[in-house]
Design a protein around this motif. Structure first.
Motif, PDB file in Angstrom:
ATOM      1  N   PHE A 180       0.809  -1.217   0.000  1.00 29.04           N
ATOM      2  CA  PHE A 180       0.000   0.000   0.000  1.00 29.04           C
ATOM      3  C   PHE A 180       0.848   1.275   0.000  1.00 29.04           C
ATOM      4  CE2 PHE A 180      -2.074  -3.319   2.627  1.00 29.04           C
ATOM      5  CZ  PHE A 180      -3.070  -3.673   1.734  1.00 29.04           C
ATOM      6  N   MET A 181       2.063   1.199   0.567  1.00 28.21           N
ATOM      7  CA  MET A 181       2.836   2.415   0.823  1.00 28.21           C
ATOM      8  C   MET A 181       4.072   2.589  -0.053  1.00 28.21           C
ATOM      9  SD  MET A 181       1.469   4.260   3.275  1.00 28.21           S
ATOM     10  CE  MET A 181       2.823   5.178   4.007  1.00 28.21           C
ATOM     11  N   ASP A 182       4.462   1.554  -0.798  1.00 26.00           N
ATOM     12  CA  ASP A 182       5.749   1.534  -1.496  1.00 26.00           C
ATOM     13  C   ASP A 182       6.885   1.587  -0.465  1.00 26.00           C
ATOM     14  OD1 ASP A 182       4.406   1.409  -3.898  1.00 26.00           O
ATOM     15  OD2 ASP A 182       4.612   3.545  -4.342  1.00 26.00           O
ATOM     16  N   LEU A 183       8.133   1.591  -0.945  1.00 27.93           N
ATOM     17  CA  LEU A 183       9.273   1.577  -0.030  1.00 27.93           C
ATOM     18  C   LEU A 183       9.417   2.930   0.673  1.00 27.93           C
ATOM     19  CD1 LEU A 183       9.956  -0.852  -1.971  1.00 27.93           C
ATOM     20  CD2 LEU A 183      12.336  -0.431  -1.359  1.00 27.93           C
ATOM     21  N   PRO A 184       9.866   2.931   1.923  1.00 25.23           N
ATOM     22  CA  PRO A 184      10.032   4.205   2.641  1.00 25.23           C
ATOM     23  C   PRO A 184      10.882   5.222   1.892  1.00 25.23           C
ATOM     24  CG  PRO A 184      10.229   2.377   4.166  1.00 25.23           C
ATOM     25  CD  PRO A 184      10.157   1.768   2.799  1.00 25.23           C
ATOM     26  N   LYS A 185      11.939   4.768   1.229  1.00 21.99           N
ATOM     27  CA  LYS A 185      12.811   5.718   0.531  1.00 21.99           C
ATOM     28  C   LYS A 185      12.116   6.371  -0.661  1.00 21.99           C
ATOM     29  CE  LYS A 185      15.028   2.279  -2.526  1.00 21.99           C
ATOM     30  NZ  LYS A 185      14.482   2.837  -3.786  1.00 21.99           N
ATOM     31  N   ASP A 186      11.077   5.725  -1.180  1.00 22.24           N
ATOM     32  CA  ASP A 186      10.349   6.260  -2.331  1.00 22.24           C
ATOM     33  C   ASP A 186       9.084   7.015  -1.936  1.00 22.24           C
ATOM     34  OD1 ASP A 186      12.218   5.075  -4.040  1.00 22.24           O
ATOM     35  OD2 ASP A 186      11.106   3.181  -4.079  1.00 22.24           O
ATOM     36  N   ASN A 187       8.780   7.067  -0.651  1.00 23.44           N
ATOM     37  CA  ASN A 187       7.530   7.691  -0.209  1.00 23.44           C
ATOM     38  C   ASN A 187       7.723   8.297   1.174  1.00 23.44           C
ATOM     39  OD1 ASN A 187       4.827   8.449  -0.001  1.00 23.44           O
ATOM     40  ND2 ASN A 187       4.105   6.396   0.498  1.00 23.44           N
ATOM     41  N   VAL A 188       8.701   9.145   1.310  1.00 23.42           N
ATOM     42  CA  VAL A 188       9.043   9.728   2.608  1.00 23.42           C
ATOM     43  C   VAL A 188       7.858  10.476   3.214  1.00 23.42           C
ATOM     44  CG1 VAL A 188      10.528  11.390   3.792  1.00 23.42           C
ATOM     45  CG2 VAL A 188      11.485   9.884   2.026  1.00 23.42           C
ATOM     46  N   GLU A 189       7.206  11.298   2.422  1.00 20.99           N
ATOM     47  CA  GLU A 189       6.095  12.099   2.937  1.00 20.99           C
ATOM     48  C   GLU A 189       4.916  11.228   3.329  1.00 20.99           C
ATOM     49  OE1 GLU A 189       4.004  15.205   4.385  1.00 20.99           O
ATOM     50  OE2 GLU A 189       6.129  15.171   3.800  1.00 20.99           O
ATOM     51  N   GLY A 190       4.651  10.171   2.531  1.00 20.95           N
ATOM     52  CA  GLY A 190       3.544   9.270   2.849  1.00 20.95           C
ATOM     53  C   GLY A 190       3.733   8.576   4.181  1.00 20.95           C
ATOM     54  N   TYR A 191       4.937   8.087   4.446  1.00 22.04           N
ATOM     55  CA  TYR A 191       5.207   7.433   5.726  1.00 22.04           C
ATOM     56  C   TYR A 191       5.109   8.432   6.881  1.00 22.04           C
ATOM     57  CZ  TYR A 191       6.604   2.860   3.898  1.00 22.04           C
ATOM     58  OH  TYR A 191       6.609   1.610   3.316  1.00 22.04           O
ATOM     59  N   LYS A 192       5.490   9.669   6.617  1.00 21.71           N
ATOM     60  CA  LYS A 192       5.436  10.683   7.671  1.00 21.71           C
ATOM     61  C   LYS A 192       4.008  11.032   8.037  1.00 21.71           C
ATOM     62  CE  LYS A 192       6.889  15.433   8.752  1.00 21.71           C
ATOM     63  NZ  LYS A 192       7.579  16.646   8.240  1.00 21.71           N
ATOM     64  N   VAL A 193       3.170  11.285   7.041  1.00 21.89           N
ATOM     65  CA  VAL A 193       1.815  11.758   7.317  1.00 21.89           C
ATOM     66  C   VAL A 193       0.928  10.662   7.902  1.00 21.89           C
ATOM     67  CG1 VAL A 193       0.716  11.261   5.077  1.00 21.89           C
ATOM     68  CG2 VAL A 193      -0.007  13.256   6.397  1.00 21.89           C
ATOM     69  N   THR A 194       1.278   9.388   7.670  1.00 24.29           N
ATOM     70  CA  THR A 194       0.451   8.293   8.184  1.00 24.29           C
ATOM     71  C   THR A 194       0.954   7.740   9.504  1.00 24.29           C
ATOM     72  OG1 THR A 194       1.727   6.684   6.895  1.00 24.29           O
ATOM     73  CG2 THR A 194      -0.254   7.596   5.863  1.00 24.29           C
ATOM     74  N   SER A 195       2.009   8.321  10.058  1.00 25.19           N
ATOM     75  CA  SER A 195       2.553   7.852  11.330  1.00 25.19           C
ATOM     76  C   SER A 195       1.848   8.522  12.504  1.00 25.19           C
ATOM     77  CB  SER A 195       4.055   8.152  11.395  1.00 25.19           C
ATOM     78  OG  SER A 195       4.556   7.863  12.676  1.00 25.19           O
ATOM     79  N   VAL A 196       1.432   7.721  13.464  1.00 26.11           N
ATOM     80  CA  VAL A 196       0.858   8.284  14.690  1.00 26.11           C
ATOM     81  C   VAL A 196       1.887   9.173  15.377  1.00 26.11           C
ATOM     82  CG1 VAL A 196      -0.166   7.749  16.930  1.00 26.11           C
ATOM     83  CG2 VAL A 196      -0.611   6.251  14.972  1.00 26.11           C
ATOM     84  N   LEU A 197       3.146   8.797  15.291  1.00 24.19           N
ATOM     85  CA  LEU A 197       4.205   9.555  15.966  1.00 24.19           C
ATOM     86  C   LEU A 197       4.269  10.993  15.456  1.00 24.19           C
ATOM     87  CD1 LEU A 197       7.026   6.826  15.868  1.00 24.19           C
ATOM     88  CD2 LEU A 197       5.179   7.123  17.549  1.00 24.19           C
ATOM     89  N   THR A 198       3.987  11.176  14.167  1.00 20.88           N
ATOM     90  CA  THR A 198       4.005  12.522  13.580  1.00 20.88           C
ATOM     91  C   THR A 198       2.981  13.429  14.235  1.00 20.88           C
ATOM     92  OG1 THR A 198       4.739  11.624  11.463  1.00 20.88           O
ATOM     93  CG2 THR A 198       3.709  13.803  11.424  1.00 20.88           C
ATOM     94  N   HIS A 199       1.850  12.852  14.631  1.00 23.06           N
ATOM     95  CA  HIS A 199       0.723  13.653  15.123  1.00 23.06           C
ATOM     96  C   HIS A 199       0.577  13.595  16.644  1.00 23.06           C
ATOM     97  CE1 HIS A 199      -0.258  13.812  10.882  1.00 23.06           C
ATOM     98  NE2 HIS A 199      -0.248  12.495  10.848  1.00 23.06           N
ATOM     99  N   ALA A 200       1.586  13.038  17.333  1.00 16.89           N
ATOM    100  CA  ALA A 200       1.491  12.859  18.785  1.00 16.89           C
ATOM    101  C   ALA A 200       1.237  14.170  19.520  1.00 16.89           C
ATOM    102  CB  ALA A 200       2.770  12.193  19.309  1.00 16.89           C
ATOM    103  N   LYS A 201       1.784  15.273  19.015  1.00  9.70           N
ATOM    104  CA  LYS A 201       1.601  16.562  19.695  1.00  9.70           C
ATOM    105  C   LYS A 201       0.142  17.010  19.703  1.00  9.70           C
ATOM    106  CE  LYS A 201       6.259  18.433  19.079  1.00  9.70           C
ATOM    107  NZ  LYS A 201       7.092  19.530  18.505  1.00  9.70           N
ATOM    108  N   GLN A 202      -0.648  16.517  18.763  1.00 10.41           N
ATOM    109  CA  GLN A 202      -2.061  16.897  18.695  1.00 10.41           C
ATOM    110  C   GLN A 202      -2.912  16.113  19.682  1.00 10.41           C
ATOM    111  OE1 GLN A 202      -1.586  16.774  13.950  1.00 10.41           O
ATOM    112  NE2 GLN A 202      -3.690  17.162  14.581  1.00 10.41           N
ATOM    113  N   TYR A 203      -2.315  15.119  20.336  1.00  6.37           N
ATOM    114  CA  TYR A 203      -3.074  14.255  21.235  1.00  6.37           C
ATOM    115  C   TYR A 203      -3.721  15.042  22.361  1.00  6.37           C
ATOM    116  CZ  TYR A 203      -3.866  11.029  25.132  1.00  6.37           C
ATOM    117  OH  TYR A 203      -4.422  10.340  26.181  1.00  6.37           O
ATOM    118  N   LYS A 204      -5.000  14.713  22.579  1.00 10.37           N
ATOM    119  CA  LYS A 204      -5.725  15.188  23.755  1.00 10.37           C
ATOM    120  C   LYS A 204      -6.815  14.174  24.051  1.00 10.37           C
ATOM    121  CE  LYS A 204      -8.718  18.285  21.020  1.00 10.37           C
ATOM    122  NZ  LYS A 204      -9.212  19.670  20.889  1.00 10.37           N
TER     123      LYS A 204
END
Length: 707
Positions: A605-629
């Motif tokens: 679904f995602m292709d290799l991380p090196k070929d889809n850096v932004e996709g892996y970033k935007v779909t990571s929970v870790l990226t959005h952890a600061k928004q947690y409430k």
């Protein structure tokens, strides 16, 4: 990825419309729901298949009966004399069990034989031992060793973990060898895991604990090298299929041609966007492409290839058009006829009848939330619907296709059973689960509804409303989801589970939602998520929850969500990316970053991380952890070999560094899910969470495990 069912409610179907006199019905008590569950439906006949094309097999009072489809007359059913032997393992030895009760021990060593499998002619048993492939001749007990290089990283006929989990499937039990139909050859896969990274799984058991090391390729990692081979049953030269094992590639489940003259191998590049079926010559290893499919996103492996008799062709189910349909090919691979078409999905082929020139199959054609039985001409044309009305049908088709038995229901109708002929005419009703006991109880109203996404798609959801809603009062919501690709849970079928009635009685609105990739929009809907697995899905859930928040009686300030595995990932995303909508969540054994999950599933679904850096970033929970409430409870088994505890630890680490309040529950030694005492504990802790945070009242003392 293991498709775990939603943690809270695997079925949401209950009675939707209550007549005026329903207020006089009894409400189910706690004891009737949890302690000594009462049956609110009557049992249906127990039909176990067909004796022949004119008689089905029904069990009554422990006796097997043969029932005549035309007259309904019964007679004792005596199974035909068993003709097939079976393989049993006792201790470390393999036995062949014969129909007359005799048995032959064919191995007598201290080593462990894995996946012993009889040849079709029952003269040999093949198995793996110490990662090498063997067979033993039953009559002479002569053992034949086909390979000798098995080791802790070389496996012959035994699957590497990622193949077991994602390609061959867990039912394979790691078996990666296949008998030819004439019993003269064995095909097998050879795996080299030497370059696959090792992932350590820690156990706390004992004084010192221990590490369980698994060759587990995460997204972007080196995959196992795989070779495909054929060997004569008597041993000798191994013929290796003409592939370069150094190529970055995958092999799917192979199929022998009906006459055993060729091994049909499924092959894909690592990108998983090109599926080729090669016919492999067992004598030379030479390959010839018979089928070649390309898509811009990804392609799923064929679960089956349906061969016509006499080498007249084969049928495959492909979603290349954006919807799953049947295609008839000549044996040389050329397309002969597209058998079905349109914006709907074929589910499963049940029978190909070449005399009638017909194929029988189930499909989601009338509604995406229901299944029906159809018959189509092998020459093409519009399929004929054989099942009836606005119900979802679970079908048992007779051997000749002249009759079928359907167990049918919808969200508001308990299951019924009927016998029909192939013209769709009801011969007779066989059973109705709605009995007098059902009408004695007041059940919560349930609705099948739709919501609209921000970009205009229409998708389904189900709602179980509180049993006694008061005008003007607001009630909390618990959304139960899985959410993975093509793994929808919203269907117009009866699943009436009692625990849902308790939560409805306590004032909880229970909801199941499917997103655009859940299957209702076919592969066309799934294609949205390519290279951004999770983003569209959580936005769809947010849109559904926002719509829910506008409905009378819904308290948008108490919007809970829960799920496991992919559903756990969705829950984590809901409390971070979707924190403006969702307020509470229980996330079980969750992926938190797709770089931490296995290569084959993730890259599909995602292709290799090196070929889809932004996709892996935007779909990571870790990226959005600061928004947690709100409040998230994170739950994981410490020895999960599928979604590693690493996922939870990395999210916990971020939350702690950011000063976030959350809850954490670990289950020591447990894998990807748990039962027994841990399962009971998990359920009780879930009850506590829901009562404290959504229902805002104490947990009733009569729940097990409370004082």
């Amino acid at each position: 990825m293991y498709k775990s069912l939603p943690v809270w409610i695997t079925g949401l179907s209950m009675l939707a419309a209550m007549p005026a006199w329903a207020q006089e019905k009894k409400e189910l008590t706690f004891d009737q729901i949890f302690t000594r569950p009462v049956s609110i439906t009557e049992p249906l006949p127990v039909v176990r298949g067909w004796a022949d094309k004119d008689h089905y097999i029904e069990f009554r009072n422990g006796q097997a009966l043969s029932v005549d489809v035309k007259t309904g007359k019964t007679s004792p059913y005596t199974p035909p004399p068993a003709t097939g032997a079976t393989v049993n393992v006792k201790g470390n030895d393999v036995y062949v069990q014969y129909p007359d009760g005799t048995e032959v021990r064919v191995t007598s060593d201290d080593a462990v034989e894995k996946n012993p499998t009889l040849s079709p002619d029952e003269k040999y048993v093949a198995f793996t031992r110490n990662n090498n492939l063997f067979a033993v001749e039953v009559a002479t007990k002569k053992e034949i060793q086909y390979t000798t290089d098995g080791s802790d990283v070389i496996y012959n006929g035994w699957a590497s973990w990622v193949y077991y989990e994602e390609i061959l499937g867990r039912p394979s039990r790691y078996r990666a060898f296949w008998w030819s139909p004439d019993s003269k050859k064995i095909a097998f896969m050879r795996f080299d895991d030497s370059k696959v990274p090792v992932f350590p799984i820690y156990s706390e058991a004992g004084q010192h604990g221990f590490l369980e090391n698994t060759r587990y390729p995460k997204a972007g990692d080196t995959n196992p090298e795989v070779k495909l081979a054929v060997v004569p049953v008597t041993g000798g030269k191994i013929t290796w299929a003409d592939f370069n094992e150094k190529d970055d590639q995958y092999f799917g489940q192979p199929f022998w041609s009906p006459d055993g003259s060729a091994l049909w191998a499924q092959w894909m590049p690592r990108e998983q966007n090109n599926l080729i079926i090669y016919a492999i010559d067992p004598q030379t290893g030479a390959k010839k492409a018979l089928y070649d499919e390309k898509q811009k996103t990804w392609i799923d492996w064929f679960a089956d290839i349906y061969f016509l008799q006499g080498n007249k062709g084969f049928i495959v189910k492909s979603d290349i058009s954006g919807w799953d349909h049947l295609y008839l090919h000549n044996m040389d691979g050329s397309l002969k006829q597209q058998l079905t078409s349109g914006n709907w999905r074929v589910r499963e082929v049940l029978l190909i009848d070449e005399k009638k020139q017909a194929v029988y199959f189930t499909a989601r054609k009338e509604a995406t939330t229901r299944f029906d039985l159809y018959k189509a001409d092998l020459k093409g044309g519009q399929p004929q619907r054989l099942s009836f009305s606005e119900f979802s049908h679970d079908v048992k088709l007779s051997p000749g296709g002249d009759y079928f038995i359907t167990t049918y229901s919808n969200l508001n109708t308990p299951p019924r059973m009927a016998l029909l002929n192939e013209k769709g005419k009801v011969i007779r009703e066989l059973g109705n689960a709605r009995g007098a006991n059902f009408d004695s109880y007041k059940l919560a109203p349930t609705e099948l509804k739709t919501y609209t996404t921000r970009d205009g798609l229409t998708l389904p959801l189900t709602i179980i409303w509180p049993l006694n809603m008061e005008p003007g009062k607001k009630y909390p919501v618990l959304v139960s989801i899985y959410g993975g690709p093509d793994a929808g849970t919203v269907y117009d079928t009866w699943r009436g589970q009692l625990p849902a009635q308790w939560y409805a009685k306590e004032g909880l609105i229970q909801v199941a939602i499917d997103n655009r990739a859940g299957g209702h929009l076919g592969k066309a809907g799934m294609n949205y998520i390519h290279r951004q697995l999770g983003k569209y899905e959580i936005e769809d859930y947010m849109d559904a929850a926002k719509w829910l928040g506008t409905q009378p009686g819904v308290d948008a300030s108490r919007m809970g969500i829960t799920g496991g595995s992919f559903g756990g990932y969705m829950t984590c995303m809901a409390l971070t990316y979707g924190a403006s909508v969702f307020t509470h969540g229980i996330a079980n054994f969750s992926v938190t970053d797709w770089q931490l999950y296995d290569s084959h599933y993730t890259e599909r679904f995602m292709d290799l991380p090196k070929d889809n850096v932004e996709g892996y970033k935007v779909t990571s929970v870790l990226t959005h952890a600061k928004q947690y409430k709100g409040l998230l409870r994170i739950v994981h088994g410490t020895m999960d070999d599928n979604v590693h505890l690493q996922n939870t630890i990395q999210l916990v680490n971020l939350f702690e560094d950011q000063g976030k309040h959350f809850e954490l529950m670990l289950y020591p030694g447990e894998r990807h899910g748990w039962g027994g005492a841990k399962g009971a504990h998990s359920r009780n802790e879930t009850y506590r969470f829901v009562y404290a945070n959504l229902l805002l009242k104490p947990l009733p003392k009569f729940f097990q495990g409370t004082n």
